[in-house]
Write a protein that holds these residues in place. Sequence first.
Motif, PDB file in Angstrom:
ATOM      1  N   THR A  35       0.836  -1.214   0.000  1.00  0.00           N
ATOM      2  CA  THR A  35       0.000   0.000   0.000  1.00  0.00           C
ATOM      3  C   THR A  35       0.864   1.255   0.000  1.00  0.00           C
ATOM      4  O   THR A  35       0.442   2.296  -0.506  1.00  0.00           O
ATOM      5  N   ASN A  36       2.074   1.163   0.550  1.00  0.00           N
ATOM      6  CA  ASN A  36       3.008   2.288   0.437  1.00  0.00           C
ATOM      7  C   ASN A  36       3.368   2.539  -1.019  1.00  0.00           C
ATOM      8  O   ASN A  36       3.402   3.694  -1.485  1.00  0.00           O
ATOM      9  N   TRP A  37       3.628   1.460  -1.760  1.00  0.00           N
ATOM     10  CA  TRP A  37       3.918   1.613  -3.187  1.00  0.00           C
ATOM     11  C   TRP A  37       2.733   2.229  -3.917  1.00  0.00           C
ATOM     12  O   TRP A  37       2.901   3.099  -4.789  1.00  0.00           O
ATOM     13  N   ALA A  38       1.544   1.779  -3.558  1.00  0.00           N
ATOM     14  CA  ALA A  38       0.338   2.319  -4.192  1.00  0.00           C
ATOM     15  C   ALA A  38       0.196   3.814  -3.911  1.00  0.00           C
ATOM     16  O   ALA A  38      -0.118   4.605  -4.806  1.00  0.00           O
ATOM     17  N   ALA A  39       0.426   4.204  -2.666  1.00  0.00           N
ATOM     18  CA  ALA A  39       0.320   5.615  -2.303  1.00  0.00           C
ATOM     19  C   ALA A  39       1.358   6.450  -3.050  1.00  0.00           C
ATOM     20  O   ALA A  39       1.060   7.562  -3.518  1.00  0.00           O
ATOM     21  N   ARG A 155      -3.818  -8.493  -3.336  1.00  0.00           N
ATOM     22  CA  ARG A 155      -3.671  -7.035  -3.392  1.00  0.00           C
ATOM     23  C   ARG A 155      -3.303  -6.656  -4.820  1.00  0.00           C
ATOM     24  O   ARG A 155      -2.448  -7.272  -5.430  1.00  0.00           O
ATOM     25  N   GLU A 156      -3.986  -5.652  -5.371  1.00  0.00           N
ATOM     26  CA  GLU A 156      -3.662  -5.183  -6.718  1.00  0.00           C
ATOM     27  C   GLU A 156      -3.486  -3.670  -6.730  1.00  0.00           C
ATOM     28  O   GLU A 156      -4.135  -2.949  -5.961  1.00  0.00           O
ATOM     29  N   ILE A 157      -2.598  -3.216  -7.591  1.00  0.00           N
ATOM     30  CA  ILE A 157      -2.417  -1.796  -7.864  1.00  0.00           C
ATOM     31  C   ILE A 157      -2.664  -1.625  -9.359  1.00  0.00           C
ATOM     32  O   ILE A 157      -1.973  -2.231 -10.185  1.00  0.00           O
ATOM     33  N   ILE A 158      -3.664  -0.830  -9.699  1.00  0.00           N
ATOM     34  CA  ILE A 158      -4.219  -0.787 -11.060  1.00  0.00           C
ATOM     35  C   ILE A 158      -4.028   0.591 -11.672  1.00  0.00           C
ATOM     36  O   ILE A 158      -4.193   1.615 -10.980  1.00  0.00           O
ATOM     37  N   ASP A 171       6.553  -0.948 -15.175  1.00  0.00           N
ATOM     38  CA  ASP A 171       8.013  -0.866 -15.062  1.00  0.00           C
ATOM     39  C   ASP A 171       8.428  -0.442 -13.654  1.00  0.00           C
ATOM     40  O   ASP A 171       9.366  -0.988 -13.069  1.00  0.00           O
ATOM     41  N   THR A 172       7.710   0.545 -13.117  1.00  0.00           N
ATOM     42  CA  THR A 172       8.024   1.029 -11.767  1.00  0.00           C
ATOM     43  C   THR A 172       7.877  -0.073 -10.737  1.00  0.00           C
ATOM     44  O   THR A 172       8.755  -0.283  -9.881  1.00  0.00           O
ATOM     45  N   HIS A 173       6.776  -0.819 -10.810  1.00  0.00           N
ATOM     46  CA  HIS A 173       6.513  -1.834  -9.796  1.00  0.00           C
ATOM     47  C   HIS A 173       7.328  -3.107 -10.014  1.00  0.00           C
ATOM     48  O   HIS A 173       7.645  -3.800  -9.045  1.00  0.00           O
ATOM     49  N   LYS A 174       7.687  -3.382 -11.236  1.00  0.00           N
ATOM     50  CA  LYS A 174       8.595  -4.507 -11.461  1.00  0.00           C
ATOM     51  C   LYS A 174       9.918  -4.250 -10.753  1.00  0.00           C
ATOM     52  O   LYS A 174      10.466  -5.135 -10.078  1.00  0.00           O
ATOM     53  N   SER A 175      10.421  -3.020 -10.868  1.00  0.00           N
ATOM     54  CA  SER A 175      11.666  -2.664 -10.193  1.00  0.00           C
ATOM     55  C   SER A 175      11.521  -2.762  -8.679  1.00  0.00           C
ATOM     56  O   SER A 175      12.414  -3.274  -7.983  1.00  0.00           O
ATOM     57  N   LEU A 176      10.384  -2.308  -8.142  1.00  0.00           N
ATOM     58  CA  LEU A 176      10.155  -2.365  -6.699  1.00  0.00           C
ATOM     59  C   LEU A 176      10.083  -3.807  -6.190  1.00  0.00           C
ATOM     60  O   LEU A 176      10.628  -4.132  -5.123  1.00  0.00           O
ATOM     61  N   ILE A 177       9.400  -4.662  -6.931  1.00  0.00           N
ATOM     62  CA  ILE A 177       9.283  -6.067  -6.527  1.00  0.00           C
ATOM     63  C   ILE A 177      10.661  -6.710  -6.440  1.00  0.00           C
ATOM     64  O   ILE A 177      10.986  -7.420  -5.470  1.00  0.00           O
ATOM     65  N   LEU A 178      11.502  -6.458  -7.440  1.00  0.00           N
ATOM     66  CA  LEU A 178      12.830  -7.061  -7.453  1.00  0.00           C
ATOM     67  C   LEU A 178      13.713  -6.486  -6.340  1.00  0.00           C
ATOM     68  O   LEU A 178      14.488  -7.227  -5.718  1.00  0.00           O
ATOM     69  N   ARG A 179      13.580  -5.196  -6.052  1.00  0.00           N
ATOM     70  CA  ARG A 179      14.326  -4.585  -4.945  1.00  0.00           C
ATOM     71  C   ARG A 179      13.892  -5.173  -3.604  1.00  0.00           C
ATOM     72  O   ARG A 179      14.725  -5.471  -2.744  1.00  0.00           O
ATOM     73  N   CYS A 252      -2.185  -3.890 -14.312  1.00  0.00           N
ATOM     74  CA  CYS A 252      -2.281  -4.122 -12.871  1.00  0.00           C
ATOM     75  C   CYS A 252      -1.063  -4.879 -12.379  1.00  0.00           C
ATOM     76  O   CYS A 252      -0.437  -5.642 -13.112  1.00  0.00           O
ATOM     77  N   VAL A 253      -0.741  -4.629 -11.131  1.00  0.00           N
ATOM     78  CA  VAL A 253       0.298  -5.355 -10.408  1.00  0.00           C
ATOM     79  C   VAL A 253      -0.416  -6.145  -9.318  1.00  0.00           C
ATOM     80  O   VAL A 253      -1.198  -5.571  -8.557  1.00  0.00           O
ATOM     81  N   ALA A 254      -0.190  -7.440  -9.251  1.00  0.00           N
ATOM     82  CA  ALA A 254      -0.942  -8.297  -8.328  1.00  0.00           C
ATOM     83  C   ALA A 254      -0.003  -9.051  -7.399  1.00  0.00           C
ATOM     84  O   ALA A 254       1.067  -9.517  -7.816  1.00  0.00           O
ATOM     85  N   PHE A 255      -0.438  -9.171  -6.137  1.00  0.00           N
ATOM     86  CA  PHE A 255       0.339  -9.875  -5.115  1.00  0.00           C
ATOM     87  C   PHE A 255      -0.548 -10.916  -4.440  1.00  0.00           C
ATOM     88  O   PHE A 255      -1.617 -10.579  -3.919  1.00  0.00           O
TER      89      PHE A 255
END
Length: 287
Positions: A35-39, A155-158, A171-179, A252-255
Amino acid sequence: MTGDHLFPPVDVADGFVTLGPTAVRLRSALDAVFTNWAAAAGAAEVLYPPLSRVADLARFDYFVNFPHLALAAAPVDTSDTSGLPRHPVARDERLGAGRLADAALMLPSAACYNAYASLAGARLDRPVKLTTIAQCFRRENEYTGLRRLHGFTMREIIAIGDPETVKDHLDTHKSLILRFADHLGLKLVTETATDPFFDANGSRAVMQKLFPTKEEFLSGGGLAIASVNYHRNFFGERADILVSGVQASTSCVAFGVERWLHVLAGRFDGDWDAAYEAVTSFAPVTA
């Protein structure tokens, strides 16, 4: 005395899971990261109904692509209650199809369907981002621990907007997931997957093979714990969503939250406190 000692972190059998206080604490910490990433992305937090309409899912080709996952929420026919189950009953007691009326509602298997359905006919003047969490349900051939459950949390960020905006979102969230995975000491493999929203025999599926639009993040055991999904204008077309007068593209980014719990329990050898400390020590992202 909190009573934590009375509840194991995870009690799972036959696809049903109960999370004890220790696992709930880790679950909340994980979701706080997402949710921090979403915000930081400017996503509004929205909660949708726990059920989906049959008509909405049909609009999105759900029964073409995923009939094997479908679980209906059918009302019970109470015209004659004498034949309904009563105690004592067998553990596998069932309501026969003859005791069920027609179903207009479904248990959703992903969190984003209601998000797109809720925006049907929308005329947006700018791209929109939102995040939601949902209890999702899937009929599977087998259920295995936290890896595969009857009901699980997604959890999804759309992102909804122009193609550039929604692809940058991924692209932004792919980088965050890997970090995040690197911080946790998780070895994830990124793998291109078939986009489930496209009919396997349709023209969109042909484009999917030429230009992959779904990537999954797999743990060492081959378990997908997150994915990034570019739907092109599929949902924009089916739900008639326009952004600045143009048919919307979406991503969407899904977890899968319980799957994250599974891999973290393995990574930290069942030390839930150590997993919690690792998750909460990940630096928050700022806008």
